[in-house]
Write an enzyme that holds these catalytic residues in place. Sequence first.
Site, short mmCIF file in Angstrom:
data_model
loop_
_atom_site.label_atom_id
_atom_site.label_comp_id
_atom_site.label_asym_id
_atom_site.label_seq_id
_atom_site.Cartn_x
_atom_site.Cartn_y
_atom_site.Cartn_z
N ASP A 10 79.52 33.49 -3.31
CA ASP A 10 79.75 32.38 -2.36
C ASP A 10 81.03 32.63 -1.56
OD1 ASP A 10 81.20 32.04 -4.72
OD2 ASP A 10 80.90 29.86 -4.84
N ASP B 131 71.85 39.97 6.05
CA ASP B 131 71.44 39.21 7.24
C ASP B 131 72.65 38.53 7.88
OD1 ASP B 131 68.73 39.84 6.71
OD2 ASP B 131 68.08 37.87 7.40
N LYS C 10 78.32 36.81 -9.42
CA LYS C 10 78.51 35.38 -9.69
C LYS C 10 78.88 35.27 -11.17
CE LYS C 10 78.33 31.02 -8.47
NZ LYS C 10 79.32 30.39 -7.55
N TYR D 208 64.50 40.14 -7.96
CA TYR D 208 63.24 40.50 -7.30
C TYR D 208 62.19 41.02 -8.29
CZ TYR D 208 64.63 40.29 -2.35
OH TYR D 208 64.99 39.88 -1.10
N ASP E 196 70.43 41.09 -0.06
CA ASP E 196 69.47 40.68 0.95
C ASP E 196 70.08 39.59 1.84
OD1 ASP E 196 66.88 40.43 2.22
OD2 ASP E 196 66.64 38.57 1.11
C1 IPM Z 1 64.70 43.17 3.57
C2 IPM Z 1 63.54 42.20 3.63
C3 IPM Z 1 62.68 42.38 2.39
C4 IPM Z 1 63.55 42.05 1.17
C5 IPM Z 1 61.38 41.53 2.38
C6 IPM Z 1 60.54 41.79 3.60
C7 IPM Z 1 60.58 41.75 1.13
O1 IPM Z 1 64.00 40.90 3.78
O2 IPM Z 1 64.45 44.39 3.51
O3 IPM Z 1 65.85 42.73 3.60
O4 IPM Z 1 63.66 40.86 0.80
O5 IPM Z 1 64.11 42.97 0.59
MN MN Z 2 66.15 40.74 4.07
#
Ligand code: IPM
Ligand code: MN
Length: 365
Positions: free
Chosen positions: A221, A249, A189, A141, A245
Amino acid sequence: MNARVVVLPGDGIGPEVVDAALGVLAAAAEPGGHRIDLDRHAIGGAAIRQHGTPLPADTLSACRSADAVLLGAVGDPAFDQAPRHLRPERGLLDIRKALGVYANLRPARLWPGLESTGPLRAERVEGTDLIFVRELTGGLYFGEPRGIDAQFASAVNTMAYSRLEVERVAEHAFRLAARRRRRLTSVDKANVLEVSQLWRRVVEDVAARHPDVVLDHMYVDACAMALALDPRQFDVVLTENLFGDILSDEAGAIVGSLGLLPSASLGDGVGLFEPVHGSAPTLAGRDVANPIGMILSVAMMLRHGLRLEHEASAVEQAVASTLAGGARTADLVEPGRGSAIGCREMARLIADRVRVRVSSTVPSS
Ligand code: IPM
Ligand code: MN
């Protein structure tokens, strides 16, 4: 106790989940006589519209002197084509970096009653209780060089870590694991990336100081698959910024909805507390968003930011009993089974339970 909390509602569903969660914060704080002053500021797309920049200077200075920062969400499709310094996300990345919150804690647990909410089989996910420690201020990032040329012919990003950056987040993760089930999985990785080879070496070095914690390593992975196959094997999962990140999710789908996941971003100073979900522009302004990720972020703020453990666990227990009682926002309704309540109503049900719990139970310390 007196505290000053900076509130950054942001974009999309951010403002409505923040408002909902502030009702729960009041319910947790008032019975014990704690006074929490709220100081609202702009961030993200809302800040670009009002002040021409995603992280105005007065927002940042208010955050630096606060006891904790509560953030809703940033992201607005209106700025999809804008240059990087004029995108809502930049406000979030800059504030994380400026506050130095390098350790992002993202717990994911399967709340009783939600076993069949997500797409995975109930017997596979029930009892899931893991926490990601995502490195938040380095990695892909933030690495330099980065950029894209004007013709869109090529672009570059850099994954870079120093020993110190890995060490401090690993130390945080080991200490956390020592207070949990004493298992730490470090995700990398290392079969391909030098950065991951450094990561692995440093994590091994930190592990030597924590013989009580069992460490294993997993490629990212393989981890993505293992999470879906057997999420209960994980306790603390330590990983790089982008990997964390993505995997967090995935954990949202495992426990039933991304809308349930909270986070705490911690460093050496003030902490930042925000849900894992984004601004969900298509849901905004309709009172249909799930406020629980935001409400559990308030619980994390009470615990890590304000040191109010009794109030923090009252919020978590109230969430548990509200879900066990059958309350569901739209994201949690199983097809053909029951109907949904709105964001405000869910928060009100939780706040009512919090008030009863905080007043009727004696703090343990
Ligand atoms: C998260 C979000 C952020 C990230 C975005 C909105 C910049 O996806 O907090 O997971 O990628 O960290
Ligand atoms: Mn995110």
